[in-house]
Scaffold this active site. Structure first.
Site, PDB file in Angstrom:
ATOM      1  N   HIS A 139     113.811  -0.314  95.601  1.00  0.00           N
ATOM      2  CA  HIS A 139     114.259  -1.514  94.887  1.00  0.00           C
ATOM      3  C   HIS A 139     115.238  -1.126  93.790  1.00  0.00           C
ATOM      4  O   HIS A 139     114.966  -0.226  92.991  1.00  0.00           O
ATOM      5  CB  HIS A 139     113.045  -2.233  94.295  1.00  0.00           C
ATOM      6  N   LYS A 161     121.553 -22.350 106.266  1.00  0.00           N
ATOM      7  CA  LYS A 161     122.629 -21.536 105.698  1.00  0.00           C
ATOM      8  C   LYS A 161     122.077 -20.263 105.063  1.00  0.00           C
ATOM      9  O   LYS A 161     122.591 -19.159 105.278  1.00  0.00           O
ATOM     10  CB  LYS A 161     123.431 -22.353 104.682  1.00  0.00           C
TER      11      LYS A 161
END
Length: 313
Positions: A96, A204
């Protein structure tokens, strides 16, 4: 842990909190410490770079702290675009990396256009589904200006980053019903009931999440979708995350000074657009966070008592 690496991680976390993005700020410190202590990240990572032509390279993060990995890879991508007009760096064996806006600003400070993508572990239901497949899979763009601050767009392809749900839990507040769903795919407003997240804009956001996973995981030969090691769990396992950085010299097609001046003009013209009812002005992407950063740089950063006590300990 390498002291310089620790300083970079701290810088990225404070950057996020200064901008009001607490989901990626010092809230994450306890998690990183736990993963380091249990062997899920390499505290003494040694990075390697393999050139894949004049404008491309593959950066191996040796499972170190993602913040440091991406910062170093961005330096190389900037170098490639300054030499060749464009640069692309694929990153493997990372973890991360925090707020992508940090790295977009890093490039903008060198008058370089940037696009950064990172995959995350499965947490978001695909459009029409009730079980997760992709992660929040953020994407960021940075556009330098001549006199104005750069335009920085940093967004998850889910409605929100998982960290915002975690922040709501920490604060004991409710969340909008379009942030997350329970095990049955039903929208919830209690952050404690959230099992999965929803894609931004329905189909989307789902399409963007897919694009990010292809451009990071599949393009670099890394894991993708549900195969990615989870962030919260398996703390002793390396996550082998993939990221991709694309950098462009603003002078690639036109004079660089013209590009920078045109960005200034765009920002000014957007500021002059008549605001809608309930708004005082039109701002460009990243500007609300930049304004908050100006305030917090002088007034300080608010943190919850539990996080303060942990950091103090």
């Amino acid at each position: 842990m390498i002291e310089e690496h620790a300083r970079i991680v701290a810088d990225v976390l404070v950057h996020a909190d200064l901008r009001g993005v607490h989901s990626h700020g010092v809230l994450r410190t306890e998690h990183y410490v736990k993963r380091l202590n249990e062997g899920g990240m390499n505290p003494r990572a040694e990075f390697t770079i393999e050139q894949k032509g004049m404008s491309a390279a593959l950066f191996d993060g040796d499972n170190g702290m993602g913040h440091v990995v991406v910062k170093e890879a961005m330096d190389h991508a900037i170098k490639l675009s300054k030499e060749n007009g464009i640069g692309i760096v694929g990153i493997v064996n990372s973890s991360h990396c925090g707020a992508l806006s940090y790295f977009a600003e890093q490039a903008a400070a060198e008058e370089t256009i940037s696009m950064i993508m990172t995959q995350t572990d499965s947490a978001v239901v695909p459009f029409g589904g009730s079980q997760p497949y992709f992660g929040t899979n953020p994407i960021a763009y940075g556009f330098p200006a001549k006199k104005q601050k750069p335009i920085i767009l940093d967004m998850a392809t889910s409605n929100v980053a998982l960290g915002k749900v975690l922040h709501a839990k920490e604060q004991g507040t409710s969340i909008p019903d379009n942030w997350g769903v329970d095990d049955n795919g039903n929208p919830v407003t209690d952050p404690n009931l959230v099992k999965h997240l929803l894609p931004v804009g329905g189909p989307k956001g789902y399409g963007l999440a897919l694009t990010v996973d292809v451009m990071t995981g599949i393009l670099t030969g890394s894991a993708f979708g549900p195969s990615i090691t989870t962030m919260y769990g398996d703390y002793g396992k390396n996550r082998h995350l993939a990221h991709v950085i694309i950098t462009i010299d603003p002078g690639l097609f036109i004079e660089k000074d013209q590009f920078l001046s045109n960005i200034d003009q765009m920002i000014q013209e957007l500021h002059e657009v008549k605001p809608a009812e309930g708004f005082s002005s039109v701002l460009v992407p990243g500007e609300p966070e930049q304004l908050k950063e100006e305030t917090r740089s002088t007034e300080g950063i608010p943190v919850s008592r539990s996080i303060y006590d942990y950091l103090k300990s």
